[in-house]
Write a protein that holds these residues in place. Structure first.
Motif, short mmCIF file in Angstrom:
data_model
loop_
_atom_site.label_atom_id
_atom_site.label_comp_id
_atom_site.label_asym_id
_atom_site.label_seq_id
_atom_site.Cartn_x
_atom_site.Cartn_y
_atom_site.Cartn_z
N ALA C 161 -17.40 -22.76 7.38
CA ALA C 161 -17.71 -23.06 5.98
C ALA C 161 -17.53 -24.54 5.69
O ALA C 161 -16.80 -25.23 6.40
CB ALA C 161 -16.78 -22.25 5.08
N LYS C 162 -18.22 -25.01 4.68
CA LYS C 162 -18.06 -26.36 4.15
C LYS C 162 -18.22 -27.44 5.23
O LYS C 162 -17.45 -28.40 5.29
CB LYS C 162 -16.68 -26.53 3.48
CG LYS C 162 -16.42 -25.58 2.34
CD LYS C 162 -16.60 -26.31 1.02
CE LYS C 162 -16.24 -25.41 -0.16
NZ LYS C 162 -17.14 -24.29 -0.31
N THR C 183 -22.49 -26.15 4.25
CA THR C 183 -22.61 -24.69 4.37
C THR C 183 -21.68 -24.01 3.37
O THR C 183 -20.67 -24.57 2.96
CB THR C 183 -22.20 -24.22 5.78
OG1 THR C 183 -20.90 -24.74 6.07
CG2 THR C 183 -23.19 -24.69 6.82
N ASP C 184 -22.07 -22.79 2.97
CA ASP C 184 -21.21 -22.03 2.04
C ASP C 184 -20.13 -21.28 2.84
O ASP C 184 -19.95 -21.54 4.03
CB ASP C 184 -22.06 -21.07 1.19
CG ASP C 184 -22.87 -20.11 2.05
OD1 ASP C 184 -23.85 -19.53 1.54
OD2 ASP C 184 -22.56 -19.97 3.27
N GLU C 185 -19.40 -20.30 2.14
CA GLU C 185 -18.28 -19.63 2.83
C GLU C 185 -18.77 -18.82 4.02
O GLU C 185 -18.02 -18.56 4.95
CB GLU C 185 -17.52 -18.64 1.94
CG GLU C 185 -17.39 -18.90 0.45
CD GLU C 185 -18.69 -18.92 -0.31
OE1 GLU C 185 -19.08 -20.04 -0.66
OE2 GLU C 185 -19.27 -17.85 -0.51
#
Lengths: 464, 315, 280
Positions: C161-162, C183-185
């Protein structure tokens, strides 16, 4: 072939000159050969070491050689335009001078292109012009035009000399090779009516076609410069300008040649004041025309303020650069011939020849001034520290080859005079003094009157 | 007496050899130190030098061979490409790395320049700026129009190249080019035999005497996906190169969309009114990175003097 | 005796210099980068530089590559640097490489040093990441989706993530960056496809997604091709023109007409000459 008394006298006069050579003649030929050998040496040096031995560099890529090329092609107009037009108009006094004019054309059309060959970097690839030639290129136009022109001039000279060749064939020469040569060249000409008709037809056609051909040749030469994006070159009047300048210089060289031959071959009875006067008037008219074109060209450039045109003009008007040469070629070289010939008091054989010399020199300088100042002012600033890249200075190699070209011109002329009489023998003495000319003109006028009377008479008869 | 002399000479001999040995070791030590930091591999390979001799060259000094197209294939462009160059005048400081890299790449003499850097001043009141100028590879090339034998030609990928095996050295192209892009081989460059099979119009080497050369946009490098050396050599990323069809230009580190770069930075053609349609665009010298006077640093004093005289000093 | 004094002085000086040299050996530095290409091969690129006024590449020097297993160093390979000072080792599917319980792999690249250059080494701990690139179209919007995952110690895939993903279009000479997203979770990121970028003649564009020089994951690259770009006109060869091999037709015709006209007259005159000969 049957010859009249005048022709026989002329033939007997010229043959000894053709067959032998005097001591002073040998000395003169010797001097010419020295210059030619100097040129050969310079040529070898240039071939071996490359063009670095000339003064040409990346900015001024065309120098003395191309100036000479244009000069010689310009001179060739003597034969094409002068003798062509004179023949076409059946001008009475043309006979003694046609041959000299035509020989000038042929020799200069051979020497001129030789200078292009000197300027080419890869002479071993000359055949590429035939294999890969692109007809979009003005150089290909030039190659086609000049070769056609040369062949045309040779045919014209040959036709105009057939009568003399026939007379020479009948003369009892001692040397066998001369007999053979003249027999071959005379193609069984014996002056009968039919042959005369064919000859006249051929001469008329050639003299007619060589005039537009000559104009095209010099126009194509002008377009080599006119088609480029360079200040001083990209001018719309370049083609007519070159044509006029060429006729001007051609006439000048013709006058000089006439004077030289008159003096050294003692042709006073053949080349008379008439020829010098009339040719002088032609020179004056052309000089005025040339001056008009020059004035128009430079006034237009100067008045419009385009930077790139002005830079070349400033170079031409700058006393430290080209001003004195410009003054000589564009002002003095035009004013002197025009004035001297215009004023009857100054008009005599020697003065006309003197201004012709000045005119010819002026035109050589003019060719130089067309090429070099323009190449020395490219559109992008000349930020080069090497002095030979900023200012073009011809080297000794280029001068040697220039003098060799002039010497070769004289030498080839000399050779020609050993094969053909310099003045047309069979018709040479026609039109050599004013009295005769007047008589001929009166005869023509009388003939016309008689024709007119006859026609009126026959009309009257018809009415009745 | 003799015995004593012999002893003396033996001692002398011993001392002399000892001196020599220690001197040699000490000297070797000195030499060894200076050698430690050389980066040459010590491995050599045998090569054929341009003048036909066998030479031993250290492997570290051998550059990879170039793979251009030859003969007829050199007249066909790389398919579906349209090469374009953008030069950012706001960044140029006359570092002249483009000039020296090009000279190295094309085996040029130090005085011959296929990319030139001018100091331009458009009029008396405007600011001077440094102006790198390669060949513009025009879309309406005046040089190609006038070549009598077709030695210089335009390809479908936009490049204008010179075939020095066909050139007759008439120099008409040099008078026709308004941008002074072409250089003539006035003397024998001494770079190998005339019928060298390695010659290609894409590399323009080896040079031949009496023929014309010019910037070629390094097409053999483009075939390998590499940028011309003038682009990669510039320390300030002044020159961008790319394919107009892809719409991407790069200077080695930054990549832009060609259309956006020209639009945002007001790209223009030099002397567009000549109608030659160049393939080199310039970005105007706005918000400059360097003052133009910094450009004199890479010149000799006399060169700097020459340039200073050629501009009007109002700045 | 005089000679002995001079010689011993000289030796002392050189020896002293040598000793002094040993104390001032040049400093070297090792830089290591981890690359994972679109074909999933993993490479370690080590660069050895040595300080000579400035840092310059040190070629033809031996670099030793190790993997750390707990405290033990396992030699993977020894490679000589090239002229640019670089040595490349492929580390994908190497059985000698072990992950620690956290899922990190620790590489050590060492230069053993010489009499002139000091030894240097670099330790780098990375996690094995992966990028999957795919294209999808919803209604008329075309997008690119990238999924970033990490393979842990137990060979389980977990999302990253991130992390910054950079999106490029592949050009002939370089990559053009058109988007940069985190990127998301779930480790997934989506960007719009650059439909206004020209592709080849069929509109094919090559998209490259990268995790670039990340401290944890190194550089990971994923590629994909699809014909959603603008197709370009294939470049056609010009046929006839002023600047081409073949001249425009009107030029050819004009030239033929002019030349024929002149040469026809020449031939006619030659015919006249033949007639002269025959009319003897």
């Amino acid at each position: 072939m049957e010859l009249d008394a005048k022709a026989t006298r002329a033939l007997n006069y010229f043959i000894p000159q053709m067959v032998s050579i005097s001591k002073s003649g040998m000395v003169q030929v010797g001097i010419l050969l020295v210059f030619i050998l100097g040129g050969l040496y310079a040529l070898v040096v240039q071939i071996v070491e490359g063009h670095i031995v000339t003064g040409m560099r990346d900015n001024v890529v065309w120098g003395l050689y191309i100036a000479n090329f244009i000069f010689f092609i310009g001179i060739s107009y003597a034969g094409a335009l002068i003798s062509g037009i004179l023949h076409l108009l059946r001008v009475e006094w043309r006979h003694p001078i046609i041959r000299i004019a035509e020989i000038i054309t042929i020799i200069s059309t051979i020497i001129g292109p030789a200078y292009i060959l000197l300027c080419m970097g890869r002479l071993d690839r000359l055949h590429h012009l035939a294999l890969y030639g692109r007809i979009q290129s003005p150089i290909i136009w030039d190659v086609l035009a000049i070769s056609t022109y040369l062949i045309g001039s040779i045919i014209f000279l040959y036709l105009a000399s057939i009568r003399d060749l026939a007379a020479l064939r009948d003369y009892p020469f001692k040397q066998k090779w001369r007999k053979k040569l003249y027999r071959f060249l005379a193609i069984s000409f014996n002056g009968n009516a039919k042959q005369n008709r064919f000859l006249e037809r051929g001469l008329t056609i050639m003299s007619a076609i060589i005039i537009p051909l000559a104009v095209l040749v010099h126009s194509v030469l002008a377009w080599i410069f006119g088609m480029t994006l360079r200040p001083g070159w990209h001018s719309t009047i370049f083609a007519p300008y070159f044509v006029v300048a060429a006729v001007f210089s051609g006439t000048g060289v013709l006058i000089i040649a006439l004077w030289v031959f008159r003096k050294y071959y003692h042709l006073e009875s053949y080349i008379t004041k008439i020829h010098f006067n009339y040719l002088g008037i032609i020179l004056m008219i052309l000089g005025a025309l040339y001056g008009y074109f020059t004035f128009s060209e430079y006034l237009t450039s100067w008045y419009g303020s385009e930077t790139w045109d002005m830079e070349v003009l400033y170079k031409l008007f700058d006393p430290h650069e080209y001003w004195w040469w410009f003054f000589f070629s564009a002002i003095l070289g035009v004013a002197l011939p025009v004035l001297v010939i215009l004023i009857p008091k100054f008009r005599n054989i020697n003065s006309i020849t003197a201004v012709s010399v000045i005119a010819v020199f002026a035109l050589w300088v003019k060719r130089y001034l067309i090429i070099i100042p323009t190449l020395e002012t490219p559109l992008l600033p000349l930020q080069d520290l090497r002095p030979e890249y900023i200012h073009y200075t011809p080297t000794i190699i280029e001068w040697l080859l220039t003098f060799a070209g002039v010497a070769l011109f004289c030498f080839l002329f000399f050779l020609f005079s050993k094969f053909l009489p310099i003045v047309s023998v069979v018709k040479g003495e026609e039109g050599t003094n004013y009295a005769e000319l007047r008589k001929k003109v009166m005869q023509r006028v009388l003939k016309r009157k008689i024709k007119e009377e006859k026609r009126k008479a026959s009309q009257k008869l018809q009415h009745i | 007496m003799e015995k004593g002399k012999k002893k003396q000479s033996r001692r002398k001999f011993f001392f002399k050899t000892a001196t020599a040995a220690i001197g040699a070791i000490g000297g070797a030590g000195l030499i060894a130190q200076s050698c430690e930091t050389k980066k040459e591999s010590g491995e050599t390979m045998t090569l054929l030098s341009p003048d036909g001799k066998l030479v031993e060259v250290d492997k570290a000094n051998v550059a990879p061979a170039r793979m251009p197209a030859h003969g007829k294939n050199a007249r066909k462009g790389i398919p579906n490409k349209k090469f374009v160059m953008v030069i950012d005048l706001a960044r140029c400081r006359n570092a002249r790395k483009c000039v020296s890299n090009c000279q190295k790449m094309h085996q040029l003499e130090p005085e011959d320049e296929w990319i030139k850097v001018f100091l331009m001043q458009d009029s008396d009141d405007t600011a001077p700026y440094w102006f790198p100028k390669p060949c513009f590879h025009c879309n309406q090339p005046p040089c190609v129009k006038v070549c009598p034998v077709g030695a210089t030609y335009k390809r479908t990928d936009g490049l204008v190249l010179v075939d020095n095996e066909r050139c007759i050295g008439c120099k008409f192209c040099m008078t026709a080019c308004p941008y002074s892009s072409r250089v003539f081989q006035w003397k024998d460059p001494g770079q190998g035999k005339e019928d060298d099979e390695n010659y290609s119009p894409e590399t323009s080497v080896p040079h031949k005497v009496g023929t014309v050369g010019k910037c070629d946009f390094c097409p053999d490098m483009a075939r390998m996906g590499k940028l011309p050396t003038c682009v990669t050599g510039c320390p300030n990323g002044v020159i961008f190169f790319g394919d107009k069809n892809e719409d991407i230009v790069t200077n080695g580190t930054e990549s832009f969309r060609f259309s956006e770069l020209i639009y945002d930075r007001a790209g223009y053609h030099f002397m567009a009114e000549l109608g030659t349609e160049p393939n080199v665009y310039y970005l105007p010298p706005v918000d400059r990175l360097f003052d133009y006077k910094k450009g004199f640093k890479t010149l000799t004093p006399e060169q700097a003097e020459f340039y200073k005289k050629s501009i009007v000093h109002k700045h | 005796m005089k000679y002995m004094l001079i010689i011993s002085l000289a030796t002392a000086i050189t020896a002293g210099k040598g000793l002094a040299q040993k104390a001032v050996r040049k400093t070297a530095r090792v830089q290591v980068e981890y690359f994972k290409g679109p074909d999933k091969t993993e490479n370690l690129v080590a660069t050895l530089i040595v300080k000579e006024k400035r840092y310059v590449p040190f070629g033809e020097a031996m670099l030793y590559f190790y993997c750390l297993n707990d405290t033990a160093r396992i030699l993977l390979d020894k490679i000589k640097t090239n002229d640019a000072g670089k040595a490349v080792l492929t580390v994908s599917n190497n059985p000698k490489i072990t992950k620690d319980p956290e899922g990190k792999i620790t590489f050590i690249v060492e230069y053993k040093g010489s009499s002139a250059v000091k030894a240097a080494q670099r330790k780098m701990a990375i996690r094995q990441g992966d990028l999957e690139l795919s294209f999808f179209q919803k209604d008329s919007t075309k997008s690119i989706e990238v999924s970033a995952t990490e393979t842990g110690a137990d060979n389980q895939r977990t999302p990253i993530a991130k992390v910054n993903i950079l999106f490029y279009v592949q050009g002939t000479f370089s990559l053009y960056n058109f988007a940069k997203e985190k990127t998301d979770e779930n480790g997934i990121v989506q960007v719009a496809f650059p439909v206004d970028m020209p592709g080849d003649t069929t509109g094919v564009l090559t998209i490259v997604a990268k995790i670039e020089e990340n401290r944890t994951y190194g550089t990971i690259e994923a590629k994909g091709e699809i014909n959603w770009g603008k197709p370009i006109q294939p470049v056609k060869e010009k046929k006839r023109g002023l600047g081409d091999t073949d001249a425009p037709l009107w030029m050819v015709y004009t030239l033929i007409v002019l030349l024929s006209a002149v040469w026809f007259h020449y031939l006619y005159v030659v015919y006249m000459m033949i007639k002269i000969k025959l009319a003897r």
